[in-house]
Design a protein around this motif. Structure first.
Motif, PDB file in Angstrom:
ATOM      1  N   ASN A 178       0.832  -1.191   0.000  1.00 26.75           N
ATOM      2  CA  ASN A 178       0.000   0.000   0.000  1.00 26.75           C
ATOM      3  C   ASN A 178       0.875   1.253   0.000  1.00 26.75           C
ATOM      4  OD1 ASN A 178      -2.434   1.390   0.083  1.00 26.75           O
ATOM      5  ND2 ASN A 178      -2.318   1.646   2.309  1.00 26.75           N
ATOM      6  N   SER A 180       0.104   5.321   0.691  1.00 24.27           N
ATOM      7  CA  SER A 180      -0.946   6.286   1.017  1.00 24.27           C
ATOM      8  C   SER A 180      -0.341   7.671   1.194  1.00 24.27           C
ATOM      9  CB  SER A 180      -1.671   5.857   2.302  1.00 24.27           C
ATOM     10  OG  SER A 180      -0.749   5.753   3.358  1.00 24.27           O
ATOM     11  N   THR A 187       3.303   7.425   2.625  1.00 20.59           N
ATOM     12  CA  THR A 187       3.638   6.343   3.547  1.00 20.59           C
ATOM     13  C   THR A 187       3.564   5.020   2.805  1.00 20.59           C
ATOM     14  OG1 THR A 187       2.771   7.559   5.433  1.00 20.59           O
ATOM     15  CG2 THR A 187       2.988   5.179   5.673  1.00 20.59           C
ATOM     16  N   GLU A 189       3.703   0.808   2.768  1.00 17.78           N
ATOM     17  CA  GLU A 189       3.586  -0.418   3.534  1.00 17.78           C
ATOM     18  C   GLU A 189       4.118  -1.553   2.666  1.00 17.78           C
ATOM     19  OE1 GLU A 189      -0.213  -1.145   5.293  1.00 17.78           O
ATOM     20  OE2 GLU A 189       0.560  -2.837   6.462  1.00 17.78           O
ATOM     21  N   ASN A 202       4.887  -7.169   7.959  1.00 17.96           N
ATOM     22  CA  ASN A 202       4.775  -5.909   7.225  1.00 17.96           C
ATOM     23  C   ASN A 202       5.565  -4.812   7.913  1.00 17.96           C
ATOM     24  OD1 ASN A 202       3.040  -7.324   5.628  1.00 17.96           O
ATOM     25  ND2 ASN A 202       1.177  -6.340   6.409  1.00 17.96           N
ATOM     26  N   ILE A 204       6.210  -0.380   7.818  1.00 15.78           N
ATOM     27  CA  ILE A 204       5.653   0.894   7.364  1.00 15.78           C
ATOM     28  C   ILE A 204       6.731   1.963   7.461  1.00 15.78           C
ATOM     29  CG2 ILE A 204       4.021   2.730   7.968  1.00 15.78           C
ATOM     30  CD1 ILE A 204       2.020   0.624   8.710  1.00 15.78           C
ATOM     31  N   GLN A 206       8.305   6.079   5.679  1.00 14.71           N
ATOM     32  CA  GLN A 206       8.164   7.242   4.792  1.00 14.71           C
ATOM     33  C   GLN A 206       8.774   6.986   3.416  1.00 14.71           C
ATOM     34  OE1 GLN A 206       5.907   8.437   6.832  1.00 14.71           O
ATOM     35  NE2 GLN A 206       6.502  10.539   6.326  1.00 14.71           N
ATOM     36  N   ARG A 208       9.948   3.553   0.670  1.00 15.28           N
ATOM     37  CA  ARG A 208       9.887   2.113   0.465  1.00 15.28           C
ATOM     38  C   ARG A 208      11.051   1.421   1.160  1.00 15.28           C
ATOM     39  NH1 ARG A 208       9.105  -1.091  -5.206  1.00 15.28           N
ATOM     40  NH2 ARG A 208       9.864  -3.088  -4.460  1.00 15.28           N
ATOM     41  N   ALA A 211      10.417   1.131   4.827  1.00 14.84           N
ATOM     42  CA  ALA A 211       9.385   0.124   5.088  1.00 14.84           C
ATOM     43  C   ALA A 211       9.946  -1.288   4.918  1.00 14.84           C
ATOM     44  CB  ALA A 211       8.193   0.349   4.160  1.00 14.84           C
ATOM     45  N   GLN A 214      12.050  -2.144   7.929  1.00 10.05           N
ATOM     46  CA  GLN A 214      11.183  -2.447   9.071  1.00 10.05           C
ATOM     47  C   GLN A 214      10.623  -3.854   8.982  1.00 10.05           C
ATOM     48  OE1 GLN A 214       7.980  -0.872  10.720  1.00 10.05           O
ATOM     49  NE2 GLN A 214       8.880   1.001  11.561  1.00 10.05           N
TER      50      GLN A 214
END
Lengths: 225, 225
Positions: A178, A180, A187, A189, A202, A204, A206, A208, A211, A214
């Motif tokens: 995602n 958004s 953001t 995901e 998953n 998340i 600021q 890719r 994310a 993470q």
């Protein structure tokens, strides 16, 4: 309509092209026309490499060459450049062949990141190094500010990969689930999956890249626990 | 005596340093002093990459990006840069630690080629891009003139194979480690291993062929270094 978008793009690039054809060529994928952006990308990749090298050389006078090299790689890579392309809304300005268009080429990291490099190559041809430095500063400033040479070198993705390789487990796959928000406040995901272990997590962030890190970190914890 | 040699060097570089300390630092290996040339080498590598990219871009307007990349690699590589260092008699001006001196560091390709890059980085810091372009032109002119884009440059897999065969080392094995993405956007990760040398490297690419070439290239560098 396209005129306005091209103008907005040049505002964000902090550069207005003398020769607009160069900009159009930079936005043209090889699937769309003969006058495509691959040669500009070759030039832009080299220009970007130098400009970022010089920024890091000046900003971190106490850091050794190896650290500078790793910091540059963390700034100049496919996923960061694709993020920048998205911030610039390049996807909607890309000229793609019909096949690439149908298969979502305007969202593909490789095409997006190559286009950013091609644009930098085009600016360099149009106006030289100083103008290109201004654009690179505008695009990379916030990322350079976040660099911290004291941060542990091996990121989670690397740690995870090395852990899996040492155990001969197939490597994880990363997928954007995602995106958004818009423009400068997106953001991402991302999922990180190891099919053979039936593990998914998953992340998340600021960008890719963040994310992915993470997600990788969480999978790493699951694998190690 | 050293004074005269430094003057002669600068004549051959078509550049006389404003800040002679930069030149001295560029000639200082990390084994000799704290103010050594590794950071300058980082900068010089990037400057050289751009300057040669631009030369090739302008000289071969009909050549695709892949050919430009290969031609650049044939100009900018350890052995060519070491040859240039020898033409400049850099070895006798190098500052080396005593260990490196005893083991013949002033004749070693890696040290010599790094020093050429460091000198270019130093010129760039001292006087900017235009001055560095003049020096690169002087150093690479005859080599650029000899480039023939119609000559097939041997790909990395072929080079690696020939290198190993000439030394009667068993050939490498290539294995697909991971395939990610789908349909038109697949990414392949391939390992290239030489069991008898305990060497492995991975390559990534949009096709298995590209990934294999990448992996082979890295193994080749490990074998040659």
């Amino acid at each position: 309509m396209k005129e306005i978008k091209l103008k907005n793009l040049q505002k964000r690039l902090v550069y207005s092209f003398e020769n607009q054809n160069l900009l159009l060529q930079a936005l043209t994928h090889r699937s769309a026309a003969k006058a495509h952006n691959e040669r500009l990308e070759f030039l832009g990749d080299a220009v970007l490499g130098l400009i970022v090298a010089e920024i890091l050389y000046a900003k971190f006078p106490a850091q050794p060459e190896g650290k500078l090299t790793r910091m540059r790689a963390s700034l100049v890579n496919r996923s960061t450049l694709a993020d920048i392309a998205r911030e610039l809304s390049l996807g909607e300005l890309l000229s793609l062949g019909s096949g690439e268009k149908k298969s979502g080429g305007h969202r593909r990291d490789s095409i997006l990141s190559d286009t950013v490099e091609a644009i930098l190559g085009a600016i360099y041809l149009d106006a030289g190094l100083t103008a290109t430095q201004k654009t690179v500063n505008a695009l990379f400033n916030s990322r350079v500010d976040k660099l911290d040479p004291s941060v542990q070198i091996k990121d989670s993705k690397t740690q995870l990969q090395e852990h899996l390789q040492s155990r001969q487990i197939p490597l994880p796959t990363y997928d954007v689930i995602n995106i958004s928000g818009k423009d400068h406040a997106q953001t991402f995901e991302v999922s990180c999956s190891i099919a053979s272990l039936d593990i998914t997590a998953n992340g998340i962030g600021q960008s890719r890249r963040i994310a992915e890190q993470q997600a990788a970190k969480q999978v790493l914890e699951m694998v190690l626990s």
